[in-house]
Write a protein that holds these residues in place. Structure first.
Motif, PDB file in Angstrom:
ATOM      1  N   TYR A   1      69.039  75.145 -26.073  1.00  0.00           N
ATOM      2  CA  TYR A   1      70.375  74.751 -26.512  1.00  0.00           C
ATOM      3  C   TYR A   1      70.374  74.144 -27.904  1.00  0.00           C
ATOM      4  O   TYR A   1      71.324  74.317 -28.657  1.00  0.00           O
ATOM      5  CB  TYR A   1      70.996  73.781 -25.508  1.00  0.00           C
ATOM      6  CG  TYR A   1      71.245  74.436 -24.174  1.00  0.00           C
ATOM      7  CD1 TYR A   1      72.291  75.338 -24.006  1.00  0.00           C
ATOM      8  CD2 TYR A   1      70.426  74.179 -23.086  1.00  0.00           C
ATOM      9  CE1 TYR A   1      72.511  75.961 -22.789  1.00  0.00           C
ATOM     10  CE2 TYR A   1      70.644  74.798 -21.860  1.00  0.00           C
ATOM     11  CZ  TYR A   1      71.688  75.689 -21.728  1.00  0.00           C
ATOM     12  OH  TYR A   1      71.901  76.306 -20.526  1.00  0.00           O
TER      13      TYR A   1
ATOM     14  N   LEU B   1      71.961  64.762  -9.076  1.00  0.00           N
ATOM     15  CA  LEU B   1      71.093  65.902  -9.244  1.00  0.00           C
ATOM     16  C   LEU B   1      71.701  66.877 -10.239  1.00  0.00           C
ATOM     17  O   LEU B   1      72.910  67.036 -10.303  1.00  0.00           O
ATOM     18  CB  LEU B   1      70.886  66.599  -7.907  1.00  0.00           C
ATOM     19  CG  LEU B   1      70.189  65.790  -6.820  1.00  0.00           C
ATOM     20  CD1 LEU B   1      70.179  66.580  -5.525  1.00  0.00           C
ATOM     21  CD2 LEU B   1      68.797  65.409  -7.223  1.00  0.00           C
ATOM     22  N   GLN B   2      70.829  67.537 -10.975  1.00  0.00           N
ATOM     23  CA  GLN B   2      71.254  68.509 -11.986  1.00  0.00           C
ATOM     24  C   GLN B   2      70.548  69.846 -11.736  1.00  0.00           C
ATOM     25  O   GLN B   2      69.326  69.875 -11.638  1.00  0.00           O
ATOM     26  CB  GLN B   2      70.886  67.980 -13.384  1.00  0.00           C
ATOM     27  CG  GLN B   2      71.145  68.936 -14.523  1.00  0.00           C
ATOM     28  CD  GLN B   2      72.620  69.223 -14.732  1.00  0.00           C
ATOM     29  OE1 GLN B   2      73.462  68.361 -14.512  1.00  0.00           O
ATOM     30  NE2 GLN B   2      72.929  70.430 -15.131  1.00  0.00           N
ATOM     31  N   PRO B   3      71.296  70.958 -11.606  1.00  0.00           N
ATOM     32  CA  PRO B   3      70.633  72.250 -11.427  1.00  0.00           C
ATOM     33  C   PRO B   3      69.768  72.582 -12.630  1.00  0.00           C
ATOM     34  O   PRO B   3      70.111  72.241 -13.767  1.00  0.00           O
ATOM     35  CB  PRO B   3      71.777  73.246 -11.282  1.00  0.00           C
ATOM     36  CG  PRO B   3      73.018  72.525 -11.607  1.00  0.00           C
ATOM     37  CD  PRO B   3      72.737  71.069 -11.689  1.00  0.00           C
ATOM     38  N   ARG B   4      68.643  73.238 -12.383  1.00  0.00           N
ATOM     39  CA  ARG B   4      67.708  73.592 -13.456  1.00  0.00           C
ATOM     40  C   ARG B   4      67.646  75.094 -13.685  1.00  0.00           C
ATOM     41  O   ARG B   4      67.195  75.544 -14.721  1.00  0.00           O
ATOM     42  CB  ARG B   4      66.299  73.099 -13.116  1.00  0.00           C
ATOM     43  CG  ARG B   4      66.153  71.610 -12.884  1.00  0.00           C
ATOM     44  CD  ARG B   4      66.435  70.773 -14.125  1.00  0.00           C
ATOM     45  NE  ARG B   4      65.700  71.186 -15.289  1.00  0.00           N
ATOM     46  CZ  ARG B   4      64.502  70.744 -15.650  1.00  0.00           C
ATOM     47  NH1 ARG B   4      63.887  69.851 -14.938  1.00  0.00           N
ATOM     48  NH2 ARG B   4      63.938  71.195 -16.737  1.00  0.00           N
TER      49      ARG B   4
ATOM     50  N   LEU C   1      77.370  75.366 -15.893  1.00  0.00           N
ATOM     51  CA  LEU C   1      76.239  74.640 -15.298  1.00  0.00           C
ATOM     52  C   LEU C   1      75.232  74.120 -16.311  1.00  0.00           C
ATOM     53  O   LEU C   1      74.585  73.110 -16.089  1.00  0.00           O
ATOM     54  CB  LEU C   1      75.533  75.526 -14.277  1.00  0.00           C
ATOM     55  CG  LEU C   1      76.379  75.892 -13.066  1.00  0.00           C
ATOM     56  CD1 LEU C   1      75.657  76.901 -12.200  1.00  0.00           C
ATOM     57  CD2 LEU C   1      76.735  74.656 -12.266  1.00  0.00           C
ATOM     58  N   HIS C   2      75.064  74.850 -17.419  1.00  0.00           N
ATOM     59  CA  HIS C   2      74.166  74.420 -18.508  1.00  0.00           C
ATOM     60  C   HIS C   2      72.741  74.171 -18.008  1.00  0.00           C
ATOM     61  O   HIS C   2      72.166  73.114 -18.236  1.00  0.00           O
ATOM     62  CB  HIS C   2      74.750  73.165 -19.179  1.00  0.00           C
ATOM     63  CG  HIS C   2      74.490  73.114 -20.624  1.00  0.00           C
ATOM     64  ND1 HIS C   2      73.542  72.294 -21.169  1.00  0.00           N
ATOM     65  CD2 HIS C   2      75.055  73.782 -21.651  1.00  0.00           C
ATOM     66  CE1 HIS C   2      73.542  72.437 -22.473  1.00  0.00           C
ATOM     67  NE2 HIS C   2      74.442  73.339 -22.795  1.00  0.00           N
ATOM     68  N   VAL C   3      72.170  75.158 -17.307  1.00  0.00           N
ATOM     69  CA  VAL C   3      70.818  75.033 -16.763  1.00  0.00           C
ATOM     70  C   VAL C   3      69.777  75.435 -17.805  1.00  0.00           C
ATOM     71  O   VAL C   3      70.104  75.983 -18.859  1.00  0.00           O
ATOM     72  CB  VAL C   3      70.631  75.885 -15.485  1.00  0.00           C
ATOM     73  CG1 VAL C   3      71.618  75.470 -14.412  1.00  0.00           C
ATOM     74  CG2 VAL C   3      70.738  77.364 -15.778  1.00  0.00           C
ATOM     75  N   ASP C   4      68.514  75.176 -17.499  1.00  0.00           N
ATOM     76  CA  ASP C   4      67.418  75.479 -18.420  1.00  0.00           C
ATOM     77  C   ASP C   4      66.893  76.903 -18.285  1.00  0.00           C
ATOM     78  O   ASP C   4      66.329  77.442 -19.231  1.00  0.00           O
ATOM     79  CB  ASP C   4      66.259  74.510 -18.197  1.00  0.00           C
ATOM     80  CG  ASP C   4      66.640  73.081 -18.532  1.00  0.00           C
ATOM     81  OD1 ASP C   4      67.473  72.880 -19.436  1.00  0.00           O
ATOM     82  OD2 ASP C   4      66.106  72.167 -17.884  1.00  0.00           O
TER      83      ASP C   4
ATOM     84  N   ASN D   1      60.255  71.141 -13.467  1.00  0.00           N
ATOM     85  CA  ASN D   1      60.624  69.749 -13.229  1.00  0.00           C
ATOM     86  C   ASN D   1      59.728  68.761 -13.957  1.00  0.00           C
ATOM     87  O   ASN D   1      59.925  67.563 -13.869  1.00  0.00           O
ATOM     88  CB  ASN D   1      60.641  69.454 -11.718  1.00  0.00           C
ATOM     89  CG  ASN D   1      61.850  70.086 -11.089  1.00  0.00           C
ATOM     90  OD1 ASN D   1      62.972  69.808 -11.490  1.00  0.00           O
ATOM     91  ND2 ASN D   1      61.643  70.967 -10.150  1.00  0.00           N
TER      92      ASN D   1
ATOM     93  N   ASN E   1      76.500  80.105 -16.523  1.00  0.00           N
ATOM     94  CA  ASN E   1      75.774  79.013 -17.160  1.00  0.00           C
ATOM     95  C   ASN E   1      76.629  78.225 -18.153  1.00  0.00           C
ATOM     96  O   ASN E   1      76.271  77.115 -18.517  1.00  0.00           O
ATOM     97  CB  ASN E   1      74.506  79.529 -17.844  1.00  0.00           C
ATOM     98  CG  ASN E   1      73.556  78.414 -18.149  1.00  0.00           C
ATOM     99  OD1 ASN E   1      73.433  77.454 -17.387  1.00  0.00           O
ATOM    100  ND2 ASN E   1      72.889  78.515 -19.272  1.00  0.00           N
TER     101      ASN E   1
END
Length: 73
Positions: free
Chosen positions: A51, A1-4, A31-34, A69, A28
């Motif tokens: 990014y 899973l990847q945090p968004r 975490l590099h979230v959107d 999502n 961030n």
């Protein structure tokens, strides 16, 4: 899973300032979230990270779960 999304909540007495934004942006880096969301219960800000172009865009509203999502929409 990847945090968004990262959500940062402050007390209503804390103003949402550049310092608050810098704090969530620092989280961030790892975490590099959107999406980044900041709120003190009175003021709410959301931005979408771009990014590829090394920038971010503030949104009018916090996106729905289904929208973050299903990015092709």
């Amino acid at each position: 899973l990847q945090p968004r999304m990262i959500m940062e909540y402050k007390a209503p007495t804390i103003e949402i300032t550049q310092k608050v934004f810098d704090q969530i942006a620092a989280y961030n880096l790892l975490l590099h979230v959107d999406y980044l969301v900041m709120s003190n219960g009175l003021q709410h800000y959301c931005c979408r990270m771009d990014y590829e172009n090394r920038r971010y865009e503030f949104l009018r509203d916090i996106p729905d779960y289904n929208d973050i999502n299903n990015p092709q929409q």
